[in-house]
Each structure stands twice: as C-alpha cells, then as structure tokens.
Design a protein around this motif. Structure first.
Motif, PDB file in Angstrom:
ATOM      1  N   LEU A  32       0.849  -1.195   0.000  1.00  0.00           N
ATOM      2  CA  LEU A  32       0.000   0.000   0.000  1.00  0.00           C
ATOM      3  C   LEU A  32       0.879   1.238   0.000  1.00  0.00           C
ATOM      4  O   LEU A  32       1.567   1.519   0.986  1.00  0.00           O
ATOM      5  CB  LEU A  32      -0.917   0.012   1.224  1.00  0.00           C
ATOM      6  CG  LEU A  32      -1.720   1.297   1.440  1.00  0.00           C
ATOM      7  CD1 LEU A  32      -2.714   1.509   0.290  1.00  0.00           C
ATOM      8  CD2 LEU A  32      -2.436   1.281   2.778  1.00  0.00           C
ATOM      9  N   PRO A  33       0.895   2.031  -1.078  1.00  0.00           N
ATOM     10  CA  PRO A  33       1.627   3.303  -1.074  1.00  0.00           C
ATOM     11  C   PRO A  33       0.769   4.407  -0.442  1.00  0.00           C
ATOM     12  O   PRO A  33      -0.440   4.498  -0.683  1.00  0.00           O
ATOM     13  CB  PRO A  33       1.878   3.592  -2.557  1.00  0.00           C
ATOM     14  CG  PRO A  33       1.436   2.353  -3.297  1.00  0.00           C
ATOM     15  CD  PRO A  33       0.415   1.690  -2.429  1.00  0.00           C
ATOM     16  N   ILE A  34       1.389   5.257   0.360  1.00  0.00           N
ATOM     17  CA  ILE A  34       0.743   6.432   0.955  1.00  0.00           C
ATOM     18  C   ILE A  34       1.557   7.644   0.544  1.00  0.00           C
ATOM     19  O   ILE A  34       2.746   7.756   0.867  1.00  0.00           O
ATOM     20  CB  ILE A  34       0.666   6.325   2.486  1.00  0.00           C
ATOM     21  CG1 ILE A  34      -0.106   5.064   2.898  1.00  0.00           C
ATOM     22  CG2 ILE A  34       0.015   7.562   3.087  1.00  0.00           C
ATOM     23  CD1 ILE A  34      -0.177   4.862   4.402  1.00  0.00           C
ATOM     24  N   VAL A  35       0.915   8.563  -0.181  1.00  0.00           N
ATOM     25  CA  VAL A  35       1.600   9.713  -0.758  1.00  0.00           C
ATOM     26  C   VAL A  35       1.032  10.995  -0.161  1.00  0.00           C
ATOM     27  O   VAL A  35      -0.184  11.116   0.043  1.00  0.00           O
ATOM     28  CB  VAL A  35       1.449   9.735  -2.292  1.00  0.00           C
ATOM     29  CG1 VAL A  35       2.267  10.862  -2.905  1.00  0.00           C
ATOM     30  CG2 VAL A  35       1.860   8.403  -2.887  1.00  0.00           C
ATOM     31  N   GLY A  36       1.901  11.939   0.122  1.00  0.00           N
ATOM     32  CA  GLY A  36       1.462  13.232   0.627  1.00  0.00           C
ATOM     33  C   GLY A  36       2.629  14.172   0.795  1.00  0.00           C
ATOM     34  O   GLY A  36       3.792  13.746   0.862  1.00  0.00           O
ATOM     35  N   VAL A  37       2.337  15.467   0.855  1.00  0.00           N
ATOM     36  CA  VAL A  37       3.392  16.467   1.012  1.00  0.00           C
ATOM     37  C   VAL A  37       4.017  16.338   2.394  1.00  0.00           C
ATOM     38  O   VAL A  37       3.516  15.604   3.263  1.00  0.00           O
ATOM     39  CB  VAL A  37       2.830  17.885   0.813  1.00  0.00           C
ATOM     40  CG1 VAL A  37       2.321  18.071  -0.603  1.00  0.00           C
ATOM     41  CG2 VAL A  37       1.723  18.176   1.822  1.00  0.00           C
ATOM     42  N   ALA A  38       5.098  17.050   2.606  1.00  0.00           N
ATOM     43  CA  ALA A  38       5.812  16.968   3.882  1.00  0.00           C
ATOM     44  C   ALA A  38       4.933  17.450   5.022  1.00  0.00           C
ATOM     45  O   ALA A  38       4.188  18.425   4.896  1.00  0.00           O
ATOM     46  CB  ALA A  38       7.092  17.817   3.813  1.00  0.00           C
ATOM     47  N   ARG A  39       5.015  16.748   6.143  1.00  0.00           N
ATOM     48  CA  ARG A  39       4.335  17.092   7.387  1.00  0.00           C
ATOM     49  C   ARG A  39       2.825  17.220   7.229  1.00  0.00           C
ATOM     50  O   ARG A  39       2.183  18.059   7.847  1.00  0.00           O
ATOM     51  CB  ARG A  39       4.933  18.391   7.969  1.00  0.00           C
ATOM     52  CG  ARG A  39       6.357  18.212   8.471  1.00  0.00           C
ATOM     53  CD  ARG A  39       6.992  19.536   8.838  1.00  0.00           C
ATOM     54  NE  ARG A  39       7.282  20.340   7.656  1.00  0.00           N
ATOM     55  CZ  ARG A  39       8.338  20.187   6.873  1.00  0.00           C
ATOM     56  NH1 ARG A  39       9.213  19.227   7.140  1.00  0.00           N
ATOM     57  NH2 ARG A  39       8.521  20.954   5.834  1.00  0.00           N
ATOM     58  N   VAL A  40       2.258  16.351   6.400  1.00  0.00           N
ATOM     59  CA  VAL A  40       0.809  16.298   6.266  1.00  0.00           C
ATOM     60  C   VAL A  40       0.211  15.244   7.181  1.00  0.00           C
ATOM     61  O   VAL A  40      -1.012  15.164   7.337  1.00  0.00           O
ATOM     62  CB  VAL A  40       0.409  16.030   4.791  1.00  0.00           C
ATOM     63  CG1 VAL A  40       0.621  14.569   4.431  1.00  0.00           C
ATOM     64  CG2 VAL A  40      -1.023  16.474   4.518  1.00  0.00           C
ATOM     65  N   GLY A  41       1.064  14.396   7.792  1.00  0.00           N
ATOM     66  CA  GLY A  41       0.587  13.419   8.761  1.00  0.00           C
ATOM     67  C   GLY A  41       0.745  11.977   8.353  1.00  0.00           C
ATOM     68  O   GLY A  41       0.085  11.106   8.926  1.00  0.00           O
ATOM     69  N   LYS A  42       1.637  11.674   7.421  1.00  0.00           N
ATOM     70  CA  LYS A  42       1.814  10.291   6.953  1.00  0.00           C
ATOM     71  C   LYS A  42       2.355   9.393   8.074  1.00  0.00           C
ATOM     72  O   LYS A  42       1.808   8.324   8.355  1.00  0.00           O
ATOM     73  CB  LYS A  42       2.759  10.263   5.742  1.00  0.00           C
ATOM     74  CG  LYS A  42       2.280  11.071   4.547  1.00  0.00           C
ATOM     75  CD  LYS A  42       3.207  10.930   3.360  1.00  0.00           C
ATOM     76  CE  LYS A  42       4.592  11.496   3.609  1.00  0.00           C
ATOM     77  NZ  LYS A  42       4.588  12.968   3.816  1.00  0.00           N
ATOM     78  N   SER A  43       3.439   9.824   8.709  1.00  0.00           N
ATOM     79  CA  SER A  43       4.041   9.015   9.780  1.00  0.00           C
ATOM     80  C   SER A  43       3.105   8.888  10.969  1.00  0.00           C
ATOM     81  O   SER A  43       3.009   7.819  11.590  1.00  0.00           O
ATOM     82  CB  SER A  43       5.366   9.635  10.222  1.00  0.00           C
ATOM     83  OG  SER A  43       6.301   9.661   9.151  1.00  0.00           O
ATOM     84  N   THR A  44       2.415   9.945  11.304  1.00  0.00           N
ATOM     85  CA  THR A  44       1.464   9.903  12.424  1.00  0.00           C
ATOM     86  C   THR A  44       0.338   8.927  12.142  1.00  0.00           C
ATOM     87  O   THR A  44      -0.062   8.139  13.012  1.00  0.00           O
ATOM     88  CB  THR A  44       0.897  11.307  12.683  1.00  0.00           C
ATOM     89  OG1 THR A  44       1.967  12.211  12.982  1.00  0.00           O
ATOM     90  CG2 THR A  44      -0.085  11.286  13.842  1.00  0.00           C
ATOM     91  N   LEU A  45      -0.172   8.954  10.925  1.00  0.00           N
ATOM     92  CA  LEU A  45      -1.256   8.050  10.550  1.00  0.00           C
ATOM     93  C   LEU A  45      -0.803   6.597  10.633  1.00  0.00           C
ATOM     94  O   LEU A  45      -1.499   5.749  11.226  1.00  0.00           O
ATOM     95  CB  LEU A  45      -1.738   8.390   9.137  1.00  0.00           C
ATOM     96  CG  LEU A  45      -2.768   7.456   8.522  1.00  0.00           C
ATOM     97  CD1 LEU A  45      -4.039   7.414   9.359  1.00  0.00           C
ATOM     98  CD2 LEU A  45      -3.074   7.879   7.081  1.00  0.00           C
TER      99      LEU A  45
END
Length: 530
Positions: free
Chosen positions: A234-247
C-alpha cells in the motif's frame, strides 16, 4: 397659553403660506416636492427597517436550527467513533457526517464572528480571504442610498443567506438518514473512548484522519486472494508534514493490527539508494509469538522521496521470500512515483479542508476558553487560520502562541505579521511560504518585535523525541517570533514537540543576518512614469 400669540400677529404668516400653496408659483412646487420626498423617504425607511428586522429574525432562527442539527450530528459522530466499524459503506457515511459537521460549524462561526470588527480594524478596507458573511444582526444594515460597495455587500449578504439555507437543508436531510445508521452502530463492538472533541485533549489524539486509518486497517486485515502469495503493498503519498508518519503509527498501535501480525518493523531512510542502508535502519515496533498471527509480518518503509526501481525490485523479492503468507508492506513518501510500486490503490493524504482545519485550529488557539465569549478574537482567529494554509505545524506553533495572550491587540498583531509574511514571499518567490516549507525551500520567518536582524529557516526536519531531551536545543520558535531571544549566525530551534505518536520533535535550522544584507526588504524597482 403658549400657543395664543401664534393666533395673533402670526396669523398673517399662516394666510401667506396658504395662499402660497394655492398658487402655482415655482416656490410652491419646490415646497410640495420637498414634502412629498420627505414623506416618501420616511415611509420607505420604515418599510426597510421592518424588512431588516424580519430578515434578521429569520436568519437568527436558521442559525439556531443549524446549531441544534450540529449537536445531533456531533452526538452521532462521537458514538460512531467509539466503535470498531468495518463496513466500508458505513465508514463513508461517517466521513460524510464529519465533513458536514465541520462545514456546519464553519458556517455558524462565520455568521457569528465575521461582523465583529476584526476585518475593518486589521484589513484597512482590503478584501479578506474568507467570504464576507455578516452576522445575523448586521444583515442588510447599510443605507439604501449607499455607494456601489454597499450594494456589493448587499449581494454578498444575500449570497450568505442562500448558502446558510443550502447548508441547513443539506444537514437536515443528512440527519434524517442517521436513524438507520445509528441502528447499525449497535452491532459493532465498542473501543476505548478517546475525547477527541475535548479542547484540553485535542493535541493528544490524531485529528481528521479517521477515515484514512480505517482504510489502511481494512487493507492490512484483508486476507490475500489466490495469488502467488507475495505481500500486498500500500503506497501512501502526501506532502511533507501532512501526517503520513502519524497516521501509520496510529495504525500500528491499533490492537486489531497488533493481534493480526506477529511482527511490525519500521524502515526509514532519506536516501534509499542502497538496500543495505535501508535494511540497517529497521526498528521493531511490535513482536509476538502468539499462534493466530504467527508468520505474518508488517513492514513500514518511510521515504522522503522516491526509490530506485532496481532497489525496490531487490527489496520486494527479498521480502516475498522471507515474509510469511498474508504479510503486508506500507510505503510512505512525498513522491508520486511510489504509486507504481503498490499492489492496491494508493492512499493520497491531502491537507485538511478549511472547515475541518478551522475546527482543529479553534480548539488549539482557544484551548478551554469558549470562543463565543470573545467573538472579536474568534473573528481574528478565522483569518489567521486561512493564512496558515492547512499546516498542522503552523497550527500548533501559532495556536500555542495565541493562547498565551487573549488580547485583541496581540492577536491583531499576529494576523498582521502573518499577512506581511505571506505577501513578502508571494512577491519574492511567487509562492505561499507554507508551500515552500513543504518542499524544503528556505523561508524568512516573521517576527512580532521590530529588529534589524532577519531570520531565515533553511530546513525543517523532525526527530523522535528523546526521553531526557538530550541533543534538543532549548531555543523555541516562540522565543524567535516574540523577540525574547535574538541570535546571530547559524542556530537551531524547536518549532514544536508533538504529544501524539510517534512523538516527533520538529526542529528548524536557521540563519540570522542583518536586514541590510538580506533581500527580504528589497522593493521592486519603480517603473518610470510616462
């Protein structure tokens, strides 16, 4: 007896006025025209005032209806968030309820707060970023003989009322379908309650990503079909500090996920150019030997950008041979290229909508204080939230600064500094400073105190918060913004310490230089007049 003298010497004046009225002289026509105009103006004024009062009362009633509907939706959302919902259709309906709740609160706050002087005192008559919804008491309150600006305000106010009616109708129809939704909720088990609506606890829970979290968990718990047994990606894409690691961290902490996988391993690397470098950064997040999950593992790969195709091919081949049946891989990155690495549809994280962001920022800025008690501050806060451009980091930095001083002049100063901060970067770079930071581009920090030194943020990065604060600078962003501390040359400051997993400390490497040597205050050369 005071009127008796008027019947004597002044009777000739009365006869003259009567004769003047009976004549057809120009003076008589002017007098009749003035009287008719005055009578008509007074009658028209009374009609308009009555119309204004009726419209204001109708709008106030609509706002009260909207508030009651929002209470019912909030109760339903809170009940749903306290249960393990696995049905995708119900999750989508819950997300619609959330978005409707955020939009309704945004509309309600706009009508309540936008007419309390924040715009006029700060903007100086300039256009504001938000739609100019007036409060119910100020609707249609301009004189009829006003200029074109007043007429434009009338059109905007009429549009505001139409938007209010549309929002109210949509939410009332939505709440009409909730009874069946609430009935289905009873069939799902309860989870530990998290007071995510409480102002004092909002910075301790993840906000605005509940739908995405359930989507990832559904992917992880879904058994593999009759394929070759390779792990799903599963790829998760997003700009910096949008909450990817937190999610992803919150997904890995979920008891359903921990009970399904025997091990959860995290790999990080800003430069995944070699497989050895990536393997060397593995951190075991969870490990168990229980029978139900034996053999299945979850691998999380956090990348700043993309990964070379050859590197990924070798990594995936190694993972397929070593990971048990039913294992899964999650890849997070800012680069769109990693979408091609997935075996399922990629999840794209976007910044929060303005309505949801205001709901989040309002809680951080006001904390336990009720915004309804200070409508002028709430009006200023709405404008500040727009200028932050959906940044979680900006919301925490600016929100924590604002709640240290509940003074209108202080908040007005913050708003003005943010406006100047944005306009300077648009002039110099043609981009919003928040967008520049998301792409790791340098920006000039705004400061409330007047100083000769200009501070430039070269890079914002995060590190996991150490237990004893070792290696973390004592200098904070508030020290620089308020001017309590000044620095020369290069230095590092703490922007924000997160209180939710993965408990990152966000740092900024900066450099200070004199204003004369910087380009931040340079003006564009004036064109010669023709």
């Amino acid at each position: 007896m005071n009127h008796l003298p008027l019947l004597g010497p002044s009777s000739s004046l009365v006869h003259c006025s009567v004769s003047l009225l009976l004549s057809r002289s120009p003076a008589m026509e002017l007098l009749l025209s003035a009287i008719a105009t005055d009578v008509l103006s007074r009658a028209l004024y009374m009609v308009i005032q009555k119309y204004r009062r009726c419209k204001a009362e109708e709008t106030e009633q609509k706002l009260q209806r909207l508030q009651r509907v929002l209470l019912r939706i909030a109760a339903t959302v809170e009940e749903a968030e306290g249960r393990h919902i696995t049905n995708q259709a119900m999750l989508r309906q819950l997300e619609m309820l959330r978005q409707g709740m955020y939009g309704g609160h945004y509309m309600l706050d706009t009508f309540r707060y936008r007419g309390h002087g924040g715009d006029e005192e700060v903007s100086g008559g300039r256009a504001v970023p938000l739609p100019r919804f007036s409060s119910a008491k100020r609707l249609l309150s301009f004189p009829v003989s006003g200029n074109s600006e007043n007429m434009q305000t009338a059109v905007i106010d009429a549009e505001s009322v139409k938007k209010l009616e549309k929002m109210l109708d949509g939410l009332e129809k939505m709440i009409g379908d909730v009874e069946e939704f609430a009935m289905f909720l009873e069939g799902y088990p309860r989870i530990c309650w998290q007071p995510y609506n409480a102002y004092l606890m909002l910075d301790k829970v993840m906000f605005g990503r509940q739908m995405e979290k359930e989507t990832i968990i559904n992917f992880l718990l879904q058994p593999e079909g009759a394929s070759n047994g390779n792990p799903g990606v599963l790829p998760i894409v997003g700009v910096a500090r949008v909450g990817k690691s937190t999610l992803v961290e919150h997904v890995c902490l979920d008891e359903r996920v921990r009970g399904y996988f025997s091990s959860i391993v995290l790999f990080t690397g800003d430069d995944a150019g070699s497989l050895a470098a990536l393997k060397g950064s593995g951190v075991i997040k969870h490990q168990t030997r229980t029978a139900p999950s034996c053999g299945r593992s979850l691998v999380v790969i956090e990348l700043a950008w993309d990964m070379e195709e050859d590197t990924w091919r070798k990594l995936y081949s190694s993972a397929a041979s070593s990971m048990g049946h039913g294992s899964k891989i999650i890849i997070t990155s800012r680069a769109e290229k990693i979408v091609a690495l997935g075996t399922t549809q990629a999840l794209r994280l976007k910044v929060l909508p303005q309505e949801a962001y205001w709901y989040f920022f309002k809680a951080l800025a006001f904390w336990s204080t009720n915004p309804d008690d200070q409508p002028k501050l709430a009006s200023l806060g709405m404008e500040i939230a727009v200028l932050l451009n959906g940044s979680f980091l900006g919301a925490n930095v600016v929100g924590s600064l604002m709640r240290t001083n509940f003074n209108a002049q202080f908040w007005r100063r913050v708003l003005q500094c943010l406006r100047d901060f944005r306009s300077k970067h648009l002039l110099m770079f043609g981009e919003d400073p928040t967008d520049l930071l998301r792409r790791d581009q340098p920006v000039y920090i705004w400061r409330m105190a007047r100083t000769r030194h200009v501070v430039k943020i070269c890079k914002v990065y995060e590190k996991r918060s150490p237990q004893h604060g070792d290696g973390v600078p004592k200098l904070t962003a508030q020290d620089i913004l308020t001017g309590r501390v000044t620095h020369q040359g290069k230095f590092c400051m703490v922007s924000w310490r997160s209180r939710i997993p993965p408990y990152y400390t966000y740092l900024a490497s900066c450099v200070s230089q004199t204003a004369e040597c910087s380009t931040v205050n340079k003006k564009r050369p004036r064109k010669p007049r023709v």
